[in-house]
Design a protein around this motif. Sequence first.
Motif, mmCIF file in Angstrom:
data_model
loop_
_atom_site.group_PDB
_atom_site.id
_atom_site.type_symbol
_atom_site.label_atom_id
_atom_site.label_comp_id
_atom_site.label_asym_id
_atom_site.label_seq_id
_atom_site.Cartn_x
_atom_site.Cartn_y
_atom_site.Cartn_z
ATOM 1 N N ASP A 1 0.861 -1.181 0.000
ATOM 2 C CA ASP A 1 0.000 0.000 0.000
ATOM 3 C C ASP A 1 0.897 1.230 0.000
ATOM 4 O OD1 ASP A 1 0.804 0.463 2.657
ATOM 5 O OD2 ASP A 1 -1.120 -0.139 3.516
ATOM 6 N N GLU A 2 0.301 2.408 0.020
ATOM 7 C CA GLU A 2 1.087 3.646 -0.088
ATOM 8 C C GLU A 2 1.952 3.917 1.132
ATOM 9 O OE1 GLU A 2 -2.548 5.063 2.061
ATOM 10 O OE2 GLU A 2 -2.127 3.562 0.522
ATOM 11 N N THR A 3 1.731 3.201 2.228
ATOM 12 C CA THR A 3 2.581 3.372 3.419
ATOM 13 C C THR A 3 3.807 2.472 3.375
ATOM 14 O OG1 THR A 3 1.535 1.664 4.791
ATOM 15 C CG2 THR A 3 0.523 3.883 4.809
ATOM 16 N N GLY A 4 3.895 1.597 2.372
ATOM 17 C CA GLY A 4 5.003 0.653 2.278
ATOM 18 C C GLY A 4 4.717 -0.688 2.920
ATOM 19 N N ARG A 5 3.514 -0.880 3.428
ATOM 20 C CA ARG A 5 3.138 -2.160 4.037
ATOM 21 C C ARG A 5 3.064 -3.225 2.947
ATOM 22 N NH1 ARG A 5 -0.306 -3.872 8.726
ATOM 23 N NH2 ARG A 5 -1.184 -5.868 8.129
ATOM 24 N N ARG A 6 3.856 -4.289 3.083
ATOM 25 C CA ARG A 6 3.860 -5.370 2.090
ATOM 26 C C ARG A 6 2.594 -6.204 2.261
ATOM 27 N NH1 ARG A 6 8.966 -9.072 1.266
ATOM 28 N NH2 ARG A 6 9.550 -7.423 -0.151
ATOM 29 N N LEU A 7 1.855 -6.323 1.172
ATOM 30 C CA LEU A 7 0.589 -7.056 1.179
ATOM 31 C C LEU A 7 0.716 -8.432 0.549
ATOM 32 C CD1 LEU A 7 -1.628 -4.075 0.008
ATOM 33 C CD2 LEU A 7 -1.078 -4.758 2.362
ATOM 34 N N ALA A 8 1.575 -8.546 -0.469
ATOM 35 C CA ALA A 8 1.720 -9.812 -1.190
ATOM 36 C C ALA A 8 3.009 -9.781 -1.991
ATOM 37 C CB ALA A 8 0.530 -10.032 -2.122
ATOM 38 N N ILE A 9 3.458 -10.970 -2.364
ATOM 39 C CA ILE A 9 4.537 -11.105 -3.338
ATOM 40 C C ILE A 9 4.040 -12.049 -4.424
ATOM 41 C CG2 ILE A 9 6.436 -10.578 -1.779
ATOM 42 C CD1 ILE A 9 6.928 -13.586 -1.505
ATOM 43 N N ALA A 10 4.507 -11.811 -5.640
ATOM 44 C CA ALA A 10 4.063 -12.640 -6.764
ATOM 45 C C ALA A 10 5.250 -12.979 -7.643
ATOM 46 C CB ALA A 10 3.008 -11.897 -7.577
ATOM 47 N N THR A 11 5.149 -14.118 -8.299
ATOM 48 C CA THR A 11 6.091 -14.489 -9.351
ATOM 49 C C THR A 11 5.273 -14.856 -10.575
ATOM 50 O OG1 THR A 11 6.155 -16.795 -8.614
ATOM 51 C CG2 THR A 11 7.879 -15.321 -7.776
ATOM 52 N N GLY A 12 5.866 -14.658 -11.731
ATOM 53 C CA GLY A 12 5.166 -14.994 -12.959
ATOM 54 C C GLY A 12 6.129 -15.438 -14.034
ATOM 55 N N SER A 13 5.654 -16.344 -14.887
ATOM 56 C CA SER A 13 6.396 -16.785 -16.067
ATOM 57 C C SER A 13 5.617 -16.345 -17.292
ATOM 58 C CB SER A 13 6.544 -18.304 -16.082
ATOM 59 O OG SER A 13 7.275 -18.734 -14.955
ATOM 60 N N PHE A 14 6.350 -15.880 -18.283
ATOM 61 C CA PHE A 14 5.733 -15.350 -19.500
ATOM 62 C C PHE A 14 6.407 -15.981 -20.709
ATOM 63 C CE2 PHE A 14 5.122 -12.463 -16.074
ATOM 64 C CZ PHE A 14 3.838 -11.999 -16.241
ATOM 65 N N PHE A 15 5.600 -16.332 -21.704
ATOM 66 C CA PHE A 15 6.091 -16.952 -22.929
ATOM 67 C C PHE A 15 6.036 -15.926 -24.043
ATOM 68 C CE2 PHE A 15 5.594 -19.764 -26.684
ATOM 69 C CZ PHE A 15 6.765 -20.486 -26.533
ATOM 70 N N VAL A 16 7.109 -15.838 -24.822
ATOM 71 C CA VAL A 16 7.194 -14.881 -25.926
ATOM 72 C C VAL A 16 6.479 -15.477 -27.136
ATOM 73 C CG1 VAL A 16 8.731 -13.571 -27.443
ATOM 74 C CG2 VAL A 16 9.375 -13.991 -25.040
ATOM 75 N N ILE A 17 5.571 -14.713 -27.728
ATOM 76 C CA ILE A 17 4.837 -15.144 -28.926
ATOM 77 C C ILE A 17 4.960 -14.077 -30.009
ATOM 78 C CG2 ILE A 17 3.164 -16.532 -27.642
ATOM 79 C CD1 ILE A 17 1.143 -14.199 -28.098
ATOM 80 N N GLN A 18 4.743 -14.493 -31.245
ATOM 81 C CA GLN A 18 4.700 -13.523 -32.341
ATOM 82 C C GLN A 18 3.365 -12.781 -32.252
ATOM 83 O OE1 GLN A 18 5.571 -15.214 -36.138
ATOM 84 N NE2 GLN A 18 6.080 -13.229 -36.992
ATOM 85 N N ARG A 19 3.436 -11.465 -32.371
ATOM 86 C CA ARG A 19 2.237 -10.632 -32.272
ATOM 87 C C ARG A 19 1.288 -10.952 -33.410
ATOM 88 N NH1 ARG A 19 3.575 -4.848 -30.854
ATOM 89 N NH2 ARG A 19 3.735 -5.846 -28.841
ATOM 90 N N ARG A 20 0.015 -11.096 -33.075
ATOM 91 C CA ARG A 20 -1.017 -11.349 -34.084
ATOM 92 C C ARG A 20 -1.511 -10.026 -34.625
ATOM 93 N NH1 ARG A 20 -3.925 -15.676 -30.302
ATOM 94 N NH2 ARG A 20 -2.431 -17.351 -30.639
ATOM 95 N N LEU A 21 -1.818 -10.017 -35.887
ATOM 96 C CA LEU A 21 -2.318 -8.769 -36.512
ATOM 97 C C LEU A 21 -3.759 -8.517 -36.229
ATOM 98 C CD1 LEU A 21 -0.485 -9.038 -39.910
ATOM 99 C CD2 LEU A 21 0.163 -7.720 -37.920
#
Length: 114
Positions: free
Chosen positions: A94-114
């Motif tokens: 939050d805006e006071t610096g209180r840690r609420l959560a941590i997250a990790t994510g994996s992302f796959f690179v794809i060719q952009r669709r038109l």
Amino acid sequence: MVGKFEPEASEVRIPITPVIHNTIKVPHGGIIATIADAAMGGLASRSVPEGYNVVTTNMNVSYIATTTNKELIARGRFVHKGRQTLVMECDIEDETGRRLAIATGSFFVIQRRL
């Protein structure tokens, strides 16, 4: 929701209002997950070559605390940058610096669709 994206880090902010509350009147965990995904995915998508984009393949959120303050802030950063996969971390506070959560994510690179 507003975002700021630098080459190696991102920040996404959303005001805390009753519309994002759960039944106990604190920000819903799904909203916290959404801004984490926006911070990590937005940074990841800006890091790939033109003509490409990313999709989330996995995300984990560990909830630590809740808040009744005014703003949620998600800060994303890279753990790994490969040609086909990106791994990210994100702190949600939050805006006071209180840690609420941590997250990790994996992302796959794809060719952009038109």
